[in-house]
Motif scaffolding. Structure first.
Motif, PDB file in Angstrom:
ATOM      1  N   LEU A   3       0.835  -1.193   0.000  1.00 26.80           N
ATOM      2  CA  LEU A   3       0.000   0.000   0.000  1.00 26.80           C
ATOM      3  C   LEU A   3       0.872   1.246   0.000  1.00 26.80           C
ATOM      4  O   LEU A   3       2.068   1.178   0.297  1.00 26.80           O
ATOM      5  CB  LEU A   3      -0.928  -0.022   1.207  1.00 26.80           C
ATOM      6  CG  LEU A   3      -1.876  -1.218   1.227  1.00 26.80           C
ATOM      7  CD1 LEU A   3      -2.725  -1.193   2.483  1.00 26.80           C
ATOM      8  CD2 LEU A   3      -2.767  -1.257   0.007  1.00 26.80           C
ATOM      9  N   PRO A   4       0.290   2.398  -0.353  1.00 26.42           N
ATOM     10  CA  PRO A   4       1.096   3.627  -0.415  1.00 26.42           C
ATOM     11  C   PRO A   4       1.815   3.900   0.899  1.00 26.42           C
ATOM     12  O   PRO A   4       1.261   3.667   1.975  1.00 26.42           O
ATOM     13  CB  PRO A   4       0.044   4.712  -0.700  1.00 26.42           C
ATOM     14  CG  PRO A   4      -1.093   3.999  -1.361  1.00 26.42           C
ATOM     15  CD  PRO A   4      -1.115   2.633  -0.726  1.00 26.42           C
ATOM     16  N   PRO A   5       3.045   4.395   0.830  1.00 26.18           N
ATOM     17  CA  PRO A   5       3.787   4.738   2.047  1.00 26.18           C
ATOM     18  C   PRO A   5       2.970   5.706   2.906  1.00 26.18           C
ATOM     19  O   PRO A   5       2.303   6.601   2.386  1.00 26.18           O
ATOM     20  CB  PRO A   5       5.054   5.421   1.527  1.00 26.18           C
ATOM     21  CG  PRO A   5       5.199   4.938   0.125  1.00 26.18           C
ATOM     22  CD  PRO A   5       3.805   4.698  -0.381  1.00 26.18           C
ATOM     23  N   GLY A   6       3.015   5.487   4.212  1.00 26.07           N
ATOM     24  CA  GLY A   6       2.276   6.343   5.123  1.00 26.07           C
ATOM     25  C   GLY A   6       0.856   5.888   5.391  1.00 26.07           C
ATOM     26  O   GLY A   6       0.140   6.512   6.171  1.00 26.07           O
ATOM     27  N   SER A   7       0.426   4.806   4.750  1.00 23.27           N
ATOM     28  CA  SER A   7      -0.914   4.266   4.995  1.00 23.27           C
ATOM     29  C   SER A   7      -0.969   3.702   6.407  1.00 23.27           C
ATOM     30  O   SER A   7      -0.009   3.123   6.897  1.00 23.27           O
ATOM     31  CB  SER A   7      -1.248   3.166   3.985  1.00 23.27           C
ATOM     32  OG  SER A   7      -1.289   3.681   2.672  1.00 23.27           O
ATOM     33  N   THR A   8      -2.122   3.873   7.056  1.00 22.92           N
ATOM     34  CA  THR A   8      -2.307   3.353   8.410  1.00 22.92           C
ATOM     35  C   THR A   8      -3.500   2.407   8.425  1.00 22.92           C
ATOM     36  O   THR A   8      -4.439   2.561   7.647  1.00 22.92           O
ATOM     37  CB  THR A   8      -2.528   4.489   9.419  1.00 22.92           C
ATOM     38  OG1 THR A   8      -3.671   5.246   9.026  1.00 22.92           O
ATOM     39  CG2 THR A   8      -1.308   5.395   9.506  1.00 22.92           C
ATOM     40  N   THR A  12     -10.005  -5.322  12.772  1.00 25.64           N
ATOM     41  CA  THR A  12     -10.758  -6.190  13.660  1.00 25.64           C
ATOM     42  C   THR A  12     -10.701  -7.568  13.015  1.00 25.64           C
ATOM     43  O   THR A  12     -10.157  -7.716  11.915  1.00 25.64           O
ATOM     44  CB  THR A  12     -12.219  -5.733  13.829  1.00 25.64           C
ATOM     45  OG1 THR A  12     -12.853  -5.735  12.546  1.00 25.64           O
ATOM     46  CG2 THR A  12     -12.295  -4.349  14.439  1.00 25.64           C
ATOM     47  N   GLU A  13     -11.257  -8.544  13.626  1.00 25.82           N
ATOM     48  CA  GLU A  13     -11.161  -9.899  13.100  1.00 25.82           C
ATOM     49  C   GLU A  13     -11.712  -9.983  11.677  1.00 25.82           C
ATOM     50  O   GLU A  13     -12.882  -9.721  11.424  1.00 25.82           O
ATOM     51  CB  GLU A  13     -11.931 -10.870  13.989  1.00 25.82           C
ATOM     52  CG  GLU A  13     -11.739 -12.312  13.576  1.00 25.82           C
ATOM     53  CD  GLU A  13     -12.404 -13.268  14.538  1.00 25.82           C
ATOM     54  OE1 GLU A  13     -12.712 -14.372  14.093  1.00 25.82           O
ATOM     55  OE2 GLU A  13     -12.605 -12.915  15.708  1.00 25.82           O
ATOM     56  N   GLY A  14     -10.821 -10.290  10.742  1.00 24.75           N
ATOM     57  CA  GLY A  14     -11.201 -10.483   9.351  1.00 24.75           C
ATOM     58  C   GLY A  14     -11.343  -9.226   8.516  1.00 24.75           C
ATOM     59  O   GLY A  14     -11.595  -9.299   7.326  1.00 24.75           O
ATOM     60  N   ILE A  15     -11.189  -8.041   9.118  1.00 25.22           N
ATOM     61  CA  ILE A  15     -11.378  -6.786   8.375  1.00 25.22           C
ATOM     62  C   ILE A  15     -10.210  -5.844   8.659  1.00 25.22           C
ATOM     63  O   ILE A  15      -9.882  -5.568   9.807  1.00 25.22           O
ATOM     64  CB  ILE A  15     -12.686  -6.081   8.768  1.00 25.22           C
ATOM     65  CG1 ILE A  15     -13.883  -6.996   8.520  1.00 25.22           C
ATOM     66  CG2 ILE A  15     -12.838  -4.761   8.018  1.00 25.22           C
ATOM     67  CD1 ILE A  15     -15.195  -6.456   9.054  1.00 25.22           C
ATOM     68  N   GLU A  16      -9.606  -5.358   7.577  1.00 18.71           N
ATOM     69  CA  GLU A  16      -8.580  -4.319   7.674  1.00 18.71           C
ATOM     70  C   GLU A  16      -9.125  -3.075   6.978  1.00 18.71           C
ATOM     71  O   GLU A  16      -9.643  -3.174   5.863  1.00 18.71           O
ATOM     72  CB  GLU A  16      -7.304  -4.732   6.954  1.00 18.71           C
ATOM     73  CG  GLU A  16      -6.634  -5.961   7.491  1.00 18.71           C
ATOM     74  CD  GLU A  16      -5.470  -6.393   6.616  1.00 18.71           C
ATOM     75  OE1 GLU A  16      -4.874  -5.539   5.906  1.00 18.71           O
ATOM     76  OE2 GLU A  16      -5.161  -7.584   6.629  1.00 18.71           O
ATOM     77  N   VAL A  17      -9.006  -1.934   7.618  1.00 21.82           N
ATOM     78  CA  VAL A  17      -9.393  -0.663   7.005  1.00 21.82           C
ATOM     79  C   VAL A  17      -8.140   0.203   6.947  1.00 21.82           C
ATOM     80  O   VAL A  17      -7.561   0.543   7.984  1.00 21.82           O
ATOM     81  CB  VAL A  17     -10.506   0.042   7.810  1.00 21.82           C
ATOM     82  CG1 VAL A  17     -10.852   1.387   7.166  1.00 21.82           C
ATOM     83  CG2 VAL A  17     -11.743  -0.853   7.903  1.00 21.82           C
ATOM     84  N   TRP A  18      -7.723   0.517   5.727  1.00 24.50           N
ATOM     85  CA  TRP A  18      -6.507   1.284   5.500  1.00 24.50           C
ATOM     86  C   TRP A  18      -6.846   2.711   5.097  1.00 24.50           C
ATOM     87  O   TRP A  18      -7.620   2.925   4.171  1.00 24.50           O
ATOM     88  CB  TRP A  18      -5.679   0.641   4.388  1.00 24.50           C
ATOM     89  CG  TRP A  18      -5.053  -0.649   4.790  1.00 24.50           C
ATOM     90  CD1 TRP A  18      -5.598  -1.897   4.729  1.00 24.50           C
ATOM     91  CD2 TRP A  18      -3.750  -0.818   5.329  1.00 24.50           C
ATOM     92  NE1 TRP A  18      -4.719  -2.830   5.192  1.00 24.50           N
ATOM     93  CE2 TRP A  18      -3.568  -2.197   5.573  1.00 24.50           C
ATOM     94  CE3 TRP A  18      -2.710   0.067   5.632  1.00 24.50           C
ATOM     95  CZ2 TRP A  18      -2.399  -2.705   6.099  1.00 24.50           C
ATOM     96  CZ3 TRP A  18      -1.541  -0.445   6.162  1.00 24.50           C
ATOM     97  CH2 TRP A  18      -1.395  -1.818   6.379  1.00 24.50           C
ATOM     98  N   GLU A  19      -6.268   3.655   5.805  1.00 22.20           N
ATOM     99  CA  GLU A  19      -6.363   5.070   5.434  1.00 22.20           C
ATOM    100  C   GLU A  19      -5.093   5.414   4.672  1.00 22.20           C
ATOM    101  O   GLU A  19      -3.993   5.136   5.145  1.00 22.20           O
ATOM    102  CB  GLU A  19      -6.485   5.956   6.676  1.00 22.20           C
ATOM    103  CG  GLU A  19      -7.703   5.678   7.519  1.00 22.20           C
ATOM    104  CD  GLU A  19      -9.024   6.045   6.862  1.00 22.20           C
ATOM    105  OE1 GLU A  19      -9.041   6.858   5.911  1.00 22.20           O
ATOM    106  OE2 GLU A  19     -10.060   5.512   7.306  1.00 22.20           O
ATOM    107  N   GLN A  78      -9.977   5.253   0.877  1.00 22.79           N
ATOM    108  CA  GLN A  78      -9.884   4.271   1.958  1.00 22.79           C
ATOM    109  C   GLN A  78      -9.982   2.867   1.361  1.00 22.79           C
ATOM    110  O   GLN A  78     -10.802   2.617   0.476  1.00 22.79           O
ATOM    111  CB  GLN A  78     -11.017   4.483   2.959  1.00 22.79           C
ATOM    112  CG  GLN A  78     -10.970   3.534   4.134  1.00 22.79           C
ATOM    113  CD  GLN A  78     -12.203   3.673   4.994  1.00 22.79           C
ATOM    114  OE1 GLN A  78     -13.276   3.269   4.575  1.00 22.79           O
ATOM    115  NE2 GLN A  78     -12.042   4.257   6.165  1.00 22.79           N
ATOM    116  N   ILE A  79      -9.147   1.970   1.846  1.00 26.49           N
ATOM    117  CA  ILE A  79      -9.095   0.595   1.343  1.00 26.49           C
ATOM    118  C   ILE A  79      -9.587  -0.341   2.436  1.00 26.49           C
ATOM    119  O   ILE A  79      -9.149  -0.242   3.585  1.00 26.49           O
ATOM    120  CB  ILE A  79      -7.652   0.233   0.944  1.00 26.49           C
ATOM    121  CG1 ILE A  79      -7.177   1.147  -0.181  1.00 26.49           C
ATOM    122  CG2 ILE A  79      -7.553  -1.240   0.557  1.00 26.49           C
ATOM    123  CD1 ILE A  79      -5.680   1.116  -0.415  1.00 26.49           C
TER     124      ILE A  79
END
Length: 93
Positions: A3-8, A12-19, A78-79
């Motif tokens: 993912l792009p550098p600086g993404s956070t 939770t279980e089974g779910i990732e939310v990337w900003e 958001q990913i």
């Protein structure tokens, strides 16, 4: 996936939310589209479907009711990555 550098991430279980730092649909879409095997098998799961509605939303899906991977990008870049059984009934069977 890279993912792009600086993404956070928040997860939770089974779910990732990337900003992403750019907060831009097209940047996130392009970054993921280059890396994902859209139309092909992914991590042992069969290709299922895509739902592409630029510039607001895209979702790629692999798997079946027992095990799915869903990767989505919203209008703010958001990913979301969801892994696990299909509990929504939207999968391919």
């Amino acid at each position: 996936m890279k993912l792009p550098p600086g993404s956070t991430v928040s997860a939770t279980e089974g779910i990732e939310v990337w900003e992403t730092p750019e907060k831009n649909y097209w940047t996130s879409f392009g970054t993921l589209r280059e890396q994902l095997p859209v139309g092909e098998q992914f991590e042992g799961l069969t290709w299922c479907d895509d739902d592409v509605r630029p510039p607001n939303f895209v979702q790629w899906t692999w798997g079946d009711a027992a095990e799915m991977i869903v990767v989505a990008v919203n209008k703010d870049g958001q990913i979301q990555i969801i892994r696990g059984p299909d509990t929504t009934g939207f999968g391919c069977y």
